[in-house]
Enzyme design. Sequence first.
Site, mmCIF file in Angstrom:
data_model
loop_
_atom_site.group_PDB
_atom_site.id
_atom_site.type_symbol
_atom_site.label_atom_id
_atom_site.label_comp_id
_atom_site.label_asym_id
_atom_site.label_seq_id
_atom_site.Cartn_x
_atom_site.Cartn_y
_atom_site.Cartn_z
ATOM 1 N N THR B 186 0.855 -1.180 0.000
ATOM 2 C CA THR B 186 0.000 0.000 0.000
ATOM 3 C C THR B 186 0.889 1.226 0.000
ATOM 4 O O THR B 186 2.002 1.209 0.532
ATOM 5 C CB THR B 186 -0.884 0.047 1.254
ATOM 6 O OG1 THR B 186 -0.024 0.105 2.394
ATOM 7 C CG2 THR B 186 -1.752 -1.180 1.351
ATOM 8 N N GLU B 329 -5.832 -3.934 0.067
ATOM 9 C CA GLU B 329 -6.127 -5.013 1.010
ATOM 10 C C GLU B 329 -7.321 -5.861 0.580
ATOM 11 O O GLU B 329 -7.632 -6.883 1.201
ATOM 12 C CB GLU B 329 -6.428 -4.422 2.401
ATOM 13 C CG GLU B 329 -5.229 -3.806 3.106
ATOM 14 C CD GLU B 329 -4.989 -2.347 2.744
ATOM 15 O OE1 GLU B 329 -5.477 -1.899 1.687
ATOM 16 O OE2 GLU B 329 -4.303 -1.646 3.523
ATOM 17 N N LYS B 439 -12.608 19.046 12.449
ATOM 18 C CA LYS B 439 -13.236 19.315 13.743
ATOM 19 C C LYS B 439 -13.324 20.822 13.947
ATOM 20 O O LYS B 439 -12.315 21.500 14.159
ATOM 21 C CB LYS B 439 -12.427 18.679 14.871
ATOM 22 C CG LYS B 439 -13.198 18.695 16.195
ATOM 23 C CD LYS B 439 -12.897 17.470 17.040
ATOM 24 C CE LYS B 439 -13.987 17.242 18.084
ATOM 25 N NZ LYS B 439 -13.746 16.004 18.838
ATOM 26 N N TRP B 444 -18.047 17.792 14.147
ATOM 27 C CA TRP B 444 -17.368 17.250 12.972
ATOM 28 C C TRP B 444 -17.969 17.787 11.689
ATOM 29 O O TRP B 444 -19.191 17.874 11.550
ATOM 30 C CB TRP B 444 -17.488 15.715 12.943
ATOM 31 C CG TRP B 444 -16.744 15.055 14.062
ATOM 32 C CD1 TRP B 444 -17.302 14.475 15.164
ATOM 33 C CD2 TRP B 444 -15.336 14.914 14.191
ATOM 34 N NE1 TRP B 444 -16.318 13.968 15.979
ATOM 35 C CE2 TRP B 444 -15.089 14.230 15.406
ATOM 36 C CE3 TRP B 444 -14.248 15.307 13.415
ATOM 37 C CZ2 TRP B 444 -13.811 13.929 15.848
ATOM 38 C CZ3 TRP B 444 -12.970 14.997 13.866
ATOM 39 C CH2 TRP B 444 -12.754 14.313 15.068
#
Lengths: 534, 534
Positions: B186, B329, B439, B444
């Site tokens: 990755t 993955e 944030k 959020w």
Amino acid sequence: MDGLMQPRPLTIAHILERAERLHAHKLVVTAGTERVTYAEVAEQTRRLATALNSLGVPAGARVGTFASNTRRHLELYLAVPITKRVLHSINIRLSAEHLEYIVNHAEDDVVFVDRALLPRIWPSADRMRKVRHWVVLPDGSDAVIPADPRVLDYDELVAGADPLEGSFEDSFTLADENLAAGLCYTSGTTGPPKGVLYSHRSTILHCLGTLAAGFIGLCESDVVMPIVPMFHANAWGLPYGAMMTGASLVLPGPSSDPAHLLRLMETERVTVAGAVPTVWTSLVPGLRSHDLSATRFLLGGGSAIAPALSEAYRDALGVPITHSWGMTEISPVGTIGGTRTRHRDATTQEQVAVRASQGQPLPLVRLRIADVETGAELPRDGKAVGELQVAGPWVSSAYFLVDSGDSFTADGWLRTGDLATIDADGYLRLVDRMKDLIKSGGEWISSVELESAIASHADVVEVAVVARPDPRWVERPVAYVVLRDGSAATGEELLRHITPMVAVWWLPDEVIFRAALPKTGTGKLSKSALRATT
Amino acid sequence: MDGLMQPRPLTIAHILERAERLHAHKLVVTAGTERVTYAEVAEQTRRLATALNSLGVPAGARVGTFASNTRRHLELYLAVPITKRVLHSINIRLSAEHLEYIVNHAEDDVVFVDRALLPRIWPSADRMRKVRHWVVLPDGSDAVIPADPRVLDYDELVAGADPLEGSFEDSFTLADENLAAGLCYTSGTTGPPKGVLYSHRSTILHCLGTLAAGFIGLCESDVVMPIVPMFHANAWGLPYGAMMTGASLVLPGPSSDPAHLLRLMETERVTVAGAVPTVWTSLVPGLRSHDLSATRFLLGGGSAIAPALSEAYRDALGVPITHSWGMTEISPVGTIGGTRTRHRDATTQEQVAVRASQGQPLPLVRLRIADVETGAELPRDGKAVGELQVAGPWVSSAYFLVDSGDSFTADGWLRTGDLATIDADGYLRLVDRMKDLIKSGGEWISSVELESAIASHADVVEVAVVARPDPRWVERPVAYVVLRDGSAATGEELLRHITPMVAVWWLPDEVIFRAALPKTGTGKLSKSALRATT
């Protein structure tokens, strides 16, 4: 060095999970009268799982079904294997002798029976010694339900059970993907029927095979109608495939009346249907009086599809019958016919010939032909004829609890007993059953090649060529033919038609016209019945 | 009780066998200039297998490739795993530091390098201590070939080797399906790259996933062009899938020039192509000046596809860009977007919204969302937002030779680090990377939701929203936008456009226009690069 992928098993529980999580609103229609969603099927399945527990059915035990294509049968297809029991779907057309043999051989612990089919199996119940419960599936029939403590009602049983919660899939380990999931017996033409024991792994891989584009290619937008019975080799994998991909399912119920089937195909906008040639033949007269414009793919198997039959569908609907070849031992789909890019510029006649072959193997299926005498592999040249042998993860390695005799090669390939050629594109063309070859004057005559030649006549709907004992030549071919309604074709005309196609000494000694040909319990042509009367 | 199916392993050898036996005449076109058949690829593969033996590459050893999408790279995709070595495809865009790290970490025994790419890796050769041979793949480049005994020529090596005879498939046992077949690292945005070790089993199951109708649905009539690099997560499985089903392959070679790609798509009558959004964006200006009428399916992944981009393709070709979500993955394909029967009667606007989601999981892939704090599974109601977790037989269980930390749950699901919703139809909608949330004032803000809103403006080609440190609110959103050529849209106009869609305190403090946005080595938007300059 092993890879580091998750050790997730391939199990039928995944089919239930997808139906619940992705396709809860899609429909299962039974006989045109009952419509339920996959959510409802899943809920019923979870209740049935609890009910099987409460009946004390042990893990690994066989659970028989003696039923037509219905929503309740589908619930059994799911609940039995995902609770680690084995679904034994029983051919409802077997003789009482074979029925008793296989239920006892399988040691079925419980048998689920359509109410309408009770009269066919209940007389044998006392000779099926291991069956502890008979569960009756309501089907609108008013057949007498025996007053017997062993007999239970399916709907009551399921309604009285709480749905088993949680993920069935999480209850399996990787090793469990090899657990037995299903059991079907072949319709033995010689000797008793033999059991084929499917695993979860083989069932899921076969299911992925039914989804592969360019073969059957089941997908979410399909409306899939398995006319082929669910007691017959997993209905060719169509129910599992449809649920895996979220296609709607249309289950015809007990009736195989052509008007009923055509009406269902029309009203439910069926896109994919599968049936044996006899059924396809029965629908031909009604094709043009129904709106079957949703049709995308028609699958024919069980025995060879006459080109005239396939072309009748192509003429009427624009969709031919696609040939599939398989066996109970192959889960059952081995090959799918039809043309490929190579045939794009071929003439119609050439395309018809390609469609008459058995086609190419599905992914993961391997085919080879072997010399009948030596067993040596033969070339893939479209000419060499040998015994067809099959390998793959959804192909049998042995029969259930009987000696498999010489059914498998030393390196574990299934010996099919079919004679075939394979060409450079991997197209399979069945030449004959080894036992259906006709030996005339010391030479072999292929009954299948003769049948193909005769079937290429536009008026021929069905044909079978069998051997007649002959004092001089040992055996000689005789053709049994079913003509289209209204045809005035004669035996001489048919022989003239095939004369350019076969050696002159292959010409049948006689052409016998019949209104229909005898069939086996699974709807295949019964050459043994014809031979007995020839 | 186990089933009685043949214990046949799922291995990449089957892909070679099908190419040889069913599709020998189909084509592999490289860069538009080299055309070979699968028969020729198979013959080369058999020679390469012998060559790997003669180089003394041990079983299980890693064989690196540092190459673009070419026929020779395809031969390595086959020969390396079917001889039980491990194909380590190396991202050619990595920094020298990461390159050295992964080649040493993988302990590559041999590395195959495009001649044109030699200058990028040879300077590191002496620090890649385990590499015994460097094999140069001719590619028309005249890059200097080092005078070094470790350096070999691919074509000479292969031409000098005899083809290895017989069935590779027969050399595997069932246990071997878990052997490592491939290794990809990755592109770590934090810490060193981590290796994902694929098995034969996971590769073949993923390959069957690419064949499933209604998803990508690769089939024999397809002409498949993986624009996505073969060094990037198996090129999304497209090369293996195409070969398995007998589709022709078009490999673009080293150039990603839009004119080159469009010309290839036109002249080769490409039906299926896959690329990251950056590439799709680069082709838009040329869509109407090429005959792309063969196009059936366009796959976009790597990062979110702006609806305007997908619609530009739908307008020009009648085929939108279909969203795929995956990860190295996950082999890498997890979901495929697009509409289903449920959306047939939806408005165009609603269909656009469905296409903007990540879609439904492929068969065998399982998704769930979990509460970020407690890890409890959250409802599939399209509203609850949680960390996306994935299970399935082609999903990682651990990273290669490093501590996997908290990347997997206790029950073995992959933690993706993505925040997402899943609705009642199983549609996945990514909300944000956990680390990309902004944030502001203790609440959020989802950068992805803001990006979707901005991207719904017809003039927006690409957008990224990142956090800017703010003395009062801790963080505030800032939007970086690429507009269509010729657009006169202003920041105020974009903010007006999104005002009905988001809370007012979500509105970005600034809209910054750029000609292009920074990308990572795999072509994904680099938010970390933007954050560094914000």
